[in-house]
Design a protein around this motif. Sequence first.
Motif, PDB file in Angstrom:
ATOM      1  N   ALA A  45      -1.687  -0.505  -8.932  1.00  0.00           N
ATOM      2  CA  ALA A  45      -1.638  -0.174  -7.502  1.00  0.00           C
ATOM      3  C   ALA A  45      -0.188  -0.036  -7.034  1.00  0.00           C
ATOM      4  N   GLU A  89      -7.508  -3.294  -4.624  1.00  0.00           N
ATOM      5  CA  GLU A  89      -7.902  -3.992  -5.869  1.00  0.00           C
ATOM      6  C   GLU A  89      -9.217  -4.767  -5.711  1.00  0.00           C
ATOM      7  N   ALA A 113       0.619  -4.525  -9.398  1.00  0.00           N
ATOM      8  CA  ALA A 113       0.945  -3.762  -8.183  1.00  0.00           C
ATOM      9  C   ALA A 113       2.446  -3.679  -7.950  1.00  0.00           C
TER      10      ALA A 113
END
Length: 217
Positions: A141, A161, A180
Amino acid sequence: MKVLHIDASARQSRSHTRRLSALFIEELRRSCPDLSVIRRDLALSPPPFVSEKWIAAAFTNEELRTEEMRHTLRVSDELIDELLASDLYVFGLPMYNFSVPAAFKSYIDQIIRVGRTFSFQPEQPESYKGLIQRKTAVLIAARGDSGYGPDGPHWSKNHLEPYVSDVLRFVGVTSIKTVAVENDEQGGLSLQQSIAAAAGALRAIAANLSPALLRSA
Ligand SMILES: Cc1cc2nc3c(=O)[nH]c(=O)nc-3n(C[C@H](O)[C@H](O)[C@H](O)COP(=O)(O)O)c2cc1C
């Protein structure tokens, strides 16, 4: 080992998720030279939205489907075949307005299919069963702001997520890793540190993942 590599960022250049998903695939190739990769770029080729025809076709028993219904489900079938044929999913997922890009939501709507990726008994509300077994997913992400992690102040607004993980678990995927990058908007050192940490985490996942997947292949 077969990998399904999906990117969804609208940015072809300057995209952190694209750069990191590519880095992760390269890391995997290091330990698994015969890696086979199925590639999907959802920003360039977004899946169609589900339609009334799609719903009618998906909820008609396979043996009763008309030729037109089969045609309506063609993209969905192709995307599901790729999922079933792959051992590992690598999804590059930029946060757009707290969740996934619309093209990725379309992708999700195409792959959640009764009889193909989940089953249930009509009279039993709790009987949902995921049909995709023994797969691993790596979610990469990126977001502009910070604090969207489990301990951060914006965790409750993170519909990326947690949402994608719920969707994957619904179809039976239980091995899910997430990494991320934060601070894209702030830039500077905080962004560089976040990218370096994400790259390091992905290298560690790749190093530990490939032998395990090779054994299970
Ligand atoms: C349409 C759009 C919506 C966005 N929404 C958010 C958001 O809700 N929260 C956030 O922190 N960043 C948001 N961003 C910033 C992106 O998440 C950030 O630029 C990220 O790095 C994009 O991924 P990429 O680098 O792979 O393109 C948004 C960006 C765009 C273009």
